[in-house]
Write a protein that holds these residues in place. Structure first.
Motif, PDB file in Angstrom:
ATOM      1  N   PHE A   1      -7.595 -32.013  61.490  1.00  0.00           N
ATOM      2  CA  PHE A   1      -8.088 -31.008  62.398  1.00  0.00           C
ATOM      3  C   PHE A   1      -9.580 -31.236  62.654  1.00  0.00           C
ATOM      4  CE2 PHE A   1      -4.851 -28.751  59.696  1.00  0.00           C
ATOM      5  CZ  PHE A   1      -3.824 -28.841  60.629  1.00  0.00           C
ATOM      6  N   ILE A   2     -10.081 -30.660  63.716  1.00  0.00           N
ATOM      7  CA  ILE A   2     -11.511 -30.711  63.998  1.00  0.00           C
ATOM      8  C   ILE A   2     -12.219 -29.802  63.006  1.00  0.00           C
ATOM      9  CG2 ILE A   2     -13.306 -30.200  65.707  1.00  0.00           C
ATOM     10  CD1 ILE A   2     -11.187 -30.711  67.866  1.00  0.00           C
ATOM     11  N   ALA A   3     -13.354 -30.239  62.474  1.00  0.00           N
ATOM     12  CA  ALA A   3     -14.116 -29.423  61.536  1.00  0.00           C
ATOM     13  C   ALA A   3     -14.446 -28.078  62.173  1.00  0.00           C
ATOM     14  CB  ALA A   3     -15.397 -30.146  61.130  1.00  0.00           C
ATOM     15  N   GLY A   4     -14.146 -26.999  61.435  1.00  0.00           N
ATOM     16  CA  GLY A   4     -14.383 -25.665  61.953  1.00  0.00           C
ATOM     17  C   GLY A   4     -13.212 -25.102  62.721  1.00  0.00           C
ATOM     18  N   ALA A   5     -12.111 -25.859  62.818  1.00  0.00           N
ATOM     19  CA  ALA A   5     -10.945 -25.407  63.581  1.00  0.00           C
ATOM     20  C   ALA A   5      -9.658 -25.576  62.780  1.00  0.00           C
ATOM     21  CB  ALA A   5     -10.865 -26.152  64.901  1.00  0.00           C
ATOM     22  N   ILE A   6      -9.734 -25.400  61.458  1.00  0.00           N
ATOM     23  CA  ILE A   6      -8.551 -25.532  60.613  1.00  0.00           C
ATOM     24  C   ILE A   6      -7.539 -24.438  60.931  1.00  0.00           C
ATOM     25  CG2 ILE A   6      -7.684 -25.477  58.244  1.00  0.00           C
ATOM     26  CD1 ILE A   6     -10.426 -26.532  57.351  1.00  0.00           C
ATOM     27  N   SER A   7      -8.015 -23.197  61.022  1.00  0.00           N
ATOM     28  CA  SER A   7      -7.120 -22.058  61.211  1.00  0.00           C
ATOM     29  C   SER A   7      -6.267 -22.205  62.463  1.00  0.00           C
ATOM     30  CB  SER A   7      -7.946 -20.766  61.290  1.00  0.00           C
ATOM     31  OG  SER A   7      -7.116 -19.660  61.572  1.00  0.00           O
TER      32      SER A   7
ATOM     33  N   PHE B   1      -4.674 -15.142  52.206  1.00  0.00           N
ATOM     34  CA  PHE B   1      -5.056 -16.477  52.642  1.00  0.00           C
ATOM     35  C   PHE B   1      -4.548 -16.763  54.052  1.00  0.00           C
ATOM     36  CE2 PHE B   1      -4.127 -21.002  53.229  1.00  0.00           C
ATOM     37  CZ  PHE B   1      -5.414 -21.509  53.100  1.00  0.00           C
ATOM     38  N   PHE B   2      -3.269 -16.484  54.301  1.00  0.00           N
ATOM     39  CA  PHE B   2      -2.693 -16.765  55.617  1.00  0.00           C
ATOM     40  C   PHE B   2      -3.278 -15.866  56.705  1.00  0.00           C
ATOM     41  CE2 PHE B   2       0.383 -19.193  53.261  1.00  0.00           C
ATOM     42  CZ  PHE B   2       0.905 -20.103  54.168  1.00  0.00           C
ATOM     43  N   ASP B   3      -3.689 -14.659  56.337  1.00  0.00           N
ATOM     44  CA  ASP B   3      -4.194 -13.716  57.328  1.00  0.00           C
ATOM     45  C   ASP B   3      -5.673 -13.921  57.641  1.00  0.00           C
ATOM     46  OD1 ASP B   3      -4.085 -11.345  59.017  1.00  0.00           O
ATOM     47  OD2 ASP B   3      -5.249 -10.370  57.435  1.00  0.00           O
ATOM     48  N   SER B   4      -6.486 -14.063  56.594  1.00  0.00           N
ATOM     49  CA  SER B   4      -7.931 -14.131  56.818  1.00  0.00           C
ATOM     50  C   SER B   4      -8.639 -15.266  56.083  1.00  0.00           C
ATOM     51  CB  SER B   4      -8.582 -12.801  56.408  1.00  0.00           C
ATOM     52  OG  SER B   4      -8.346 -12.534  55.026  1.00  0.00           O
ATOM     53  N   GLY B   5      -8.094 -15.671  54.926  1.00  0.00           N
ATOM     54  CA  GLY B   5      -8.769 -16.701  54.140  1.00  0.00           C
ATOM     55  C   GLY B   5      -8.927 -18.013  54.882  1.00  0.00           C
ATOM     56  N   ILE B   6      -7.872 -18.423  55.589  1.00  0.00           N
ATOM     57  CA  ILE B   6      -7.933 -19.699  56.296  1.00  0.00           C
ATOM     58  C   ILE B   6      -8.953 -19.643  57.436  1.00  0.00           C
ATOM     59  CG2 ILE B   6      -6.051 -19.182  57.901  1.00  0.00           C
ATOM     60  CD1 ILE B   6      -5.156 -22.111  57.536  1.00  0.00           C
ATOM     61  N   LYS B   7      -9.165 -18.440  57.998  1.00  0.00           N
ATOM     62  CA  LYS B   7     -10.196 -18.280  59.027  1.00  0.00           C
ATOM     63  C   LYS B   7     -11.590 -18.390  58.407  1.00  0.00           C
ATOM     64  CE  LYS B   7      -7.133 -15.016  61.374  1.00  0.00           C
ATOM     65  NZ  LYS B   7      -6.924 -13.601  61.728  1.00  0.00           N
ATOM     66  N   GLN B   8     -11.763 -17.774  57.234  1.00  0.00           N
ATOM     67  CA  GLN B   8     -13.032 -17.871  56.527  1.00  0.00           C
ATOM     68  C   GLN B   8     -13.310 -19.316  56.099  1.00  0.00           C
ATOM     69  OE1 GLN B   8     -13.113 -15.031  53.276  1.00  0.00           O
ATOM     70  NE2 GLN B   8     -12.124 -13.470  54.547  1.00  0.00           N
ATOM     71  N   LEU B   9     -12.235 -20.076  55.860  1.00  0.00           N
ATOM     72  CA  LEU B   9     -12.388 -21.478  55.479  1.00  0.00           C
ATOM     73  C   LEU B   9     -13.110 -22.265  56.567  1.00  0.00           C
ATOM     74  CD1 LEU B   9     -11.563 -23.243  53.046  1.00  0.00           C
ATOM     75  CD2 LEU B   9      -9.477 -23.820  54.265  1.00  0.00           C
ATOM     76  N   ASP B  10     -12.851 -21.924  57.817  1.00  0.00           N
ATOM     77  CA  ASP B  10     -13.552 -22.585  58.918  1.00  0.00           C
ATOM     78  C   ASP B  10     -15.047 -22.317  58.853  1.00  0.00           C
ATOM     79  OD1 ASP B  10     -11.445 -23.895  60.226  1.00  0.00           O
ATOM     80  OD2 ASP B  10     -10.855 -22.079  61.280  1.00  0.00           O
TER      81      ASP B  10
ATOM     82  N   LEU C   1       7.216 -20.770  61.957  1.00  0.00           N
ATOM     83  CA  LEU C   1       7.090 -21.588  60.755  1.00  0.00           C
ATOM     84  C   LEU C   1       5.895 -21.147  59.917  1.00  0.00           C
ATOM     85  CD1 LEU C   1       7.935 -23.884  58.961  1.00  0.00           C
ATOM     86  CD2 LEU C   1       6.800 -25.492  60.507  1.00  0.00           C
ATOM     87  N   TYR C   2       4.808 -20.733  60.558  1.00  0.00           N
ATOM     88  CA  TYR C   2       3.628 -20.246  59.844  1.00  0.00           C
ATOM     89  C   TYR C   2       4.010 -19.054  58.968  1.00  0.00           C
ATOM     90  CZ  TYR C   2      -1.344 -19.002  59.222  1.00  0.00           C
ATOM     91  OH  TYR C   2      -2.595 -18.727  58.703  1.00  0.00           O
ATOM     92  N   SER C   3       4.727 -18.103  59.563  1.00  0.00           N
ATOM     93  CA  SER C   3       5.186 -16.925  58.823  1.00  0.00           C
ATOM     94  C   SER C   3       6.235 -17.311  57.778  1.00  0.00           C
ATOM     95  CB  SER C   3       5.764 -15.894  59.797  1.00  0.00           C
ATOM     96  OG  SER C   3       6.269 -14.771  59.116  1.00  0.00           O
ATOM     97  N   GLY C   4       7.110 -18.261  58.134  1.00  0.00           N
ATOM     98  CA  GLY C   4       8.141 -18.696  57.207  1.00  0.00           C
ATOM     99  C   GLY C   4       7.582 -19.394  55.982  1.00  0.00           C
ATOM    100  N   LEU C   5       6.544 -20.220  56.168  1.00  0.00           N
ATOM    101  CA  LEU C   5       5.915 -20.901  55.038  1.00  0.00           C
ATOM    102  C   LEU C   5       5.304 -19.881  54.085  1.00  0.00           C
ATOM    103  CD1 LEU C   5       4.925 -23.444  53.564  1.00  0.00           C
ATOM    104  CD2 LEU C   5       2.941 -23.464  55.103  1.00  0.00           C
TER     105      LEU C   5
ATOM    106  N   THR D   1      -0.555 -14.124  43.758  1.00  0.00           N
ATOM    107  CA  THR D   1       0.301 -12.974  43.984  1.00  0.00           C
ATOM    108  C   THR D   1       0.684 -12.932  45.461  1.00  0.00           C
ATOM    109  OG1 THR D   1      -1.597 -11.572  44.466  1.00  0.00           O
ATOM    110  CG2 THR D   1      -0.865 -11.683  42.162  1.00  0.00           C
ATOM    111  N   ASP D   2       1.621 -12.060  45.809  1.00  0.00           N
ATOM    112  CA  ASP D   2       1.968 -11.883  47.217  1.00  0.00           C
ATOM    113  C   ASP D   2       0.729 -11.504  48.023  1.00  0.00           C
ATOM    114  OD1 ASP D   2       4.572 -12.399  46.581  1.00  0.00           O
ATOM    115  OD2 ASP D   2       5.339 -10.392  47.024  1.00  0.00           O
ATOM    116  N   GLU D   3      -0.101 -10.637  47.448  1.00  0.00           N
ATOM    117  CA  GLU D   3      -1.294 -10.178  48.153  1.00  0.00           C
ATOM    118  C   GLU D   3      -2.269 -11.321  48.389  1.00  0.00           C
ATOM    119  OE1 GLU D   3       0.878  -6.965  46.428  1.00  0.00           O
ATOM    120  OE2 GLU D   3      -0.014  -8.725  45.450  1.00  0.00           O
TER     121      GLU D   3
END
Length: 281
Positions: free
Chosen positions: A150-156, A223-232, A167-171, A216-218
């Motif tokens: 991915f382009i740096a800063g555009a992982i999410s 991570f899927f909701d906000s963590g991956i965005k913060q990762l950018d 698939l995102y939700s399924g994973l 945990t589930d939480e």
């Protein structure tokens, strides 16, 4: 700075029941001479490098078994870190170029039930899988989800677009379910989830890691909701702090993701302090 010599791999059967073939030993020595291999405590990517291998050779032990003897530098002070130089080689990283994602698994998934879990995860995402050996005194069940590039800063956005909404939700759901599984001895599966992304910045690749320990589930939801965005945001800030950043490590907690360290192309670690940011997909 301490210079050490040590046997880092042999053709003996190890504590995990694995044995390296001669071609793997020669390949390891070749890699150590062509690039920098970081040295970690317990081979743990969540811990900053404490040194690096600078050369290696294959030798024959007294019992006739082949082994790799490496020469390494161990950094013991801030002065040692300041004295790190490079001869032009770059640190070895994991690079991934796949349509969706790749599943990495260790020896804790080698039983029939574990391999079935890997197969189900792989087939659900039309993904690939590979064994990832990880030598440490303490055996931690680790499952890797690798994706890129991915382009740096555009992982999410890149990861979401590669998988699609379903698939995102399924994973996310499958990883939650997998964390509730146990092996026959009663030990939890995937006590560490590691998301490993390959990003491109100009003409080079960077490895960006997000560690979820005892997820945990939480934590997975976060991570899927906000963590991956913060990762950018963390990736962008890390590259501004250290233009030669080659590996970035972060840790997801219950409600946020925090940087652990940034490693330069010569393995030198540094630390990033940041303020919380919010972002919308």
């Amino acid at each position: 700075m301490k210079v050490i010599k040590a046997i880092i791999a042999t053709g003996h059967v190890d504590k995990q029941g694995e044995m390296l073939m001669p071609e793997a030993l020669y390949a390891l020595a070749e890699q150590a001479n062509a690039a920098y291999i970081p040295m970690w405590v317990e081979h743990d990517v969540a811990r900053p490098p404490i040194g690096r291998m600078i050369s290696a050779k294959v030798i024959r032990l007294d019992d006739g078994v082949l082994a790799v003897e490496a020469t390494g530098e161990v950094w013991e002070s801030d002065a040692d870190l300041a004295a790190i130089t490079s001869d032009g080689r770059r640190m070895v990283i994991h690079e991934t170029q796949v349509p969706t994602f790749q599943v990495g698994f260790d020896t804790t998934f080698h039983d029939p039930e574990g391999m079935e879990l890997v197969k189900e995860l792989r087939e659900a995402g039309c993904a690939s899988s590979q064994f990832e050996g990880r030598k440490s005194a303490e055996v931690v069940s680790q499952l890797v989800i690798a994706a890129g590039a991915f382009i740096a800063g555009a992982i999410s956005g890149g990861f979401f677009n590669a998988l699609g909404e379903e698939l995102y939700s399924g994973l996310k759901s499958r990883l939650k379910a997998l964390r509730k599984k146990k092996d026959k001895s009663g030990k939890e599966r995937a006590t560490r989830l590691l998301f490993r992304f390959t990003v491109r910045d100009r003409d080079r690749s960077i490895e960006v890691n997000a560690v979820l320990d005892n997820a945990t589930d939480e934590m997975i939801e976060s991570f899927f909701d906000s963590g991956i965005k913060q990762l950018d945001a963390i990736t962008t800030e890390a590259l501004a702090l250290e233009p030669r950043a080659t590996r970035i490590a972060t840790r997801q907690t219950a409600d946020t993701i925090e940087p652990i360290y940034v490693a330069r192309d010569d393995c030198k670690p540094s630390w990033l302090r940041r303020e919380e940011t919010t972002d919308d997909r």
